[in-house]
Design an enzyme around this catalytic site. Structure first.
Site, PDB file in Angstrom:
ATOM      1  N   CYS A  75      33.524 -22.937  62.159  1.00  0.00           N
ATOM      2  CA  CYS A  75      34.721 -22.364  61.520  1.00  0.00           C
ATOM      3  C   CYS A  75      34.358 -21.136  60.681  1.00  0.00           C
ATOM      4  O   CYS A  75      35.183 -20.232  60.502  1.00  0.00           O
ATOM      5  CB  CYS A  75      35.404 -23.402  60.633  1.00  0.00           C
ATOM      6  SG  CYS A  75      36.330 -24.659  61.550  1.00  0.00           S
ATOM      7  N   CYS A 115      44.098 -21.289  59.893  1.00  0.00           N
ATOM      8  CA  CYS A 115      44.952 -22.496  59.972  1.00  0.00           C
ATOM      9  C   CYS A 115      45.537 -22.838  58.603  1.00  0.00           C
ATOM     10  O   CYS A 115      46.706 -23.233  58.494  1.00  0.00           O
ATOM     11  CB  CYS A 115      44.167 -23.678  60.553  1.00  0.00           C
ATOM     12  SG  CYS A 115      42.667 -24.112  59.649  1.00  0.00           S
ATOM     13  N   CYS A 141      44.404 -20.657  65.770  1.00  0.00           N
ATOM     14  CA  CYS A 141      42.941 -20.829  65.738  1.00  0.00           C
ATOM     15  C   CYS A 141      42.258 -19.958  66.794  1.00  0.00           C
ATOM     16  O   CYS A 141      42.552 -20.058  67.984  1.00  0.00           O
ATOM     17  CB  CYS A 141      42.594 -22.298  65.974  1.00  0.00           C
ATOM     18  SG  CYS A 141      40.812 -22.570  66.087  1.00  0.00           S
ATOM     19  N   ASP A 161      43.801 -43.643  70.489  1.00  0.00           N
ATOM     20  CA  ASP A 161      44.778 -43.630  69.417  1.00  0.00           C
ATOM     21  C   ASP A 161      45.503 -44.982  69.318  1.00  0.00           C
ATOM     22  O   ASP A 161      46.508 -45.107  68.646  1.00  0.00           O
ATOM     23  CB  ASP A 161      45.806 -42.523  69.715  1.00  0.00           C
ATOM     24  CG  ASP A 161      46.520 -42.057  68.463  1.00  0.00           C
ATOM     25  OD1 ASP A 161      46.323 -42.685  67.429  1.00  0.00           O
ATOM     26  OD2 ASP A 161      47.275 -41.079  68.548  1.00  0.00           O
TER      27      ASP A 161
END
Ligand code: B12
Ligand code: SF4
Length: 369
Positions: free
Chosen positions: A206, A212, A266, A151
């Site tokens: 998914c 979500c 989730c 990051d």
């Protein structure tokens, strides 16, 4: 065996790289990473998704997202000679339970409870790089360099990790792993070594689930796989430096730094394991603290408590702004109203505006109580 140029013949190089690739997951595990995969340095269709996202201004005021946009999609420009990306994940979920929404307790997102992950992952990635380089030197492999990231640079980390077989990008836009859910950080080492690549994650699991999307308090997931950061509580409470738009303030509830709702709901997170990492255990009682306690921190107390922690990114002013909103959302209490009033005069104009909003909310609730 070496040829005239002092390099091992190609077949030996290939053999050695295969051996090295087999050693890396074990080394990564010794350093506290749960998984490692290897991908080439291409992000494919993700580059176009990034362009479209930026064109629609979905990054809001995160200008760093535009500054190096072309590098994000081309890791080989970021570190010259990059041929492979070694991707790792590190779990961070701790066994903590904080009430959400209208609570006098603060909700700090799970990733920020302990030591700043940038520091943890960067240190470990450097160790992994050093071990790899020692092996490369010992075996006289041709080598032009490596560089670790987490990051910390413009890299599309989720796309690269997915190509390295660590999971698929879920509808909430986070990387999901079928054995570990999504409560993990990503990091990577860009390297010139042409290591054999892992099997990419080809299956998106998914399915028809959109829990979500439905749970998101601010409707920030505007379509599957598309997040408008300007609506996301994580952006509003961490990255955004200005006034929080009124339309989102009630929905923020008691989330004073980041948001986890799309992960909490989730179903894949049933498979998430708690981390054993000492660095990620909650500090400064951030998992149980009362909103008022945190709001009463002086700047010196904030500086001391946020040293080495991700919460530092909000800055003291952002911290007070977020807490003012959460106090506005808390059940009415005499002392909440009194504290908001007492801190109003000394507050910066930005914080004062949020205190005024909070006082109006509290007063209305007092009237109704
Ligand atoms: C900017 C950023 C944010 C922004 C924007 C988030 C975002 N989705 O972009 C904000 C501040 C909101 C944010 C929030 C969070 N973040 Co963040 N963030 C980043 C960062 C720095 C860049 C992400 C990025 O490139 N965005 C650009 C856009 C274009 O990408 P995208 O929305 O993910 O969309 C991708 C796909 O969905 C797809 N796509 C896009 N549009 C479409 C359309 C269609 C039709 C399809 C099929 C696909 C598709 O392509 C895109 C590129 O891969 C990364 C670190 C990094 N360098 O990668 C961390 C990172 C993603 N964040 C991370 C975390 C932990 C969080 C939070 C959970 C923190 C918190 N609790 O508050 C939240 C989660 C919010 C969420 N649901 O995403 C982790 C995620 C780990 C994981 N398991 O995936 C990362 C990887 C940091 C790390 N090193 O660990 N983050
Ligand atoms: S982090 Fe919270 S606000 Fe952001 S997309 Fe997920 S549920 Fe929505």
């Amino acid at each position: 065996m070496t040829d005239e140029s002092n390099q091992p013949p190609q077949r030996d190089v290939t053999h050695l790289l295969t051996r090295l690739a087999a050693l890396l997951p074990g080394w990564a595990s010794e350093l506290g990473f749960q998984e490692l995969g290897i991908a080439d340095a291409e992000v494919g269709e993700h580059a176009a998704h990034l362009d479209a996202w930026l064109e629609r201004n979905r990054h809001g005021t995160m200008s760093y997202m535009t500054r190096h946009a072309h590098l994000r999609a081309q890791p080989d420009l970021l570190q010259q000679g990059t041929r492979r990306v070694i991707s790792v994940r590190m779990d961070y979920l701790t066994d903590t339970d904080t009430p959400l929404d209208a609570s006098p307790r603060a909700y700090v997102s799970r990733y920020a409870l302990g030591r700043d992950y940038h520091k943890v992952l960067r240190g470990r990635l450097r160790k992994l790089q050093q071990r790899m380089e020692a092996w490369v030197t010992e075996h006289e492999l041709p080598y032009a360099g490596s560089r670790p990231f987490t990051d910390s640079a413009p890299v599309l980390e989720k796309a690269l990790a997915s190509n390295a077989g660590l999971g698929w990008i879920g509808k909430h836009t986070l990387l999901l792993n079928q054995h570990a859910g999504s409560w993990f950080f990503l990091g990577e080492i860009l390297t010139s070594l042409e290591l054999p690549v892992s099997q990419p994650t080809a299956t998106n699991r998914c399915g028809s689930c959109q829990a979500c999307i439905d749970i998101c308090p601010t409707d920030a997931i505007v379509a599957p796989y598309e997040l408008d950061a300007r609506r996301c509580i994580s952006y509003l409470t961490i990255e955004h430096r200005d006034s929080i738009p009124i339309e989102f303030r009630r929905a923020i509830g008691n989330r004073i730094f980041g948001c986890d709702d799309c992960q909490v709901v989730c179903p894949w997170n049933r498979y998430a394991a708690f981390t054993g990492e000492r660095d990620f255990q909650p500090r400064n009682e951030l998992d149980t603290a009362a909103l008022l306690t945190l709001f009463n921190w002086t700047e010196a107390e904030f500086d001391s408590a946020s040293a080495g922690s991700a919460i530092r990114r909000a800055g003291y002013e952002g911290w007070l702004r977020n807490l003012a909103v959460a106090l506005g959302n808390a059940p009415w209490e005499e002392r909440i109203e009194a504290t908001l009033r007492s801190r109003r005069a000394e507050a910066t104009p930005l914080v004062r505006e949020h205190i005024d909003w909070a006082l109006a909310e509290q007063t209305a609730r007092r009237g109704a109580a």
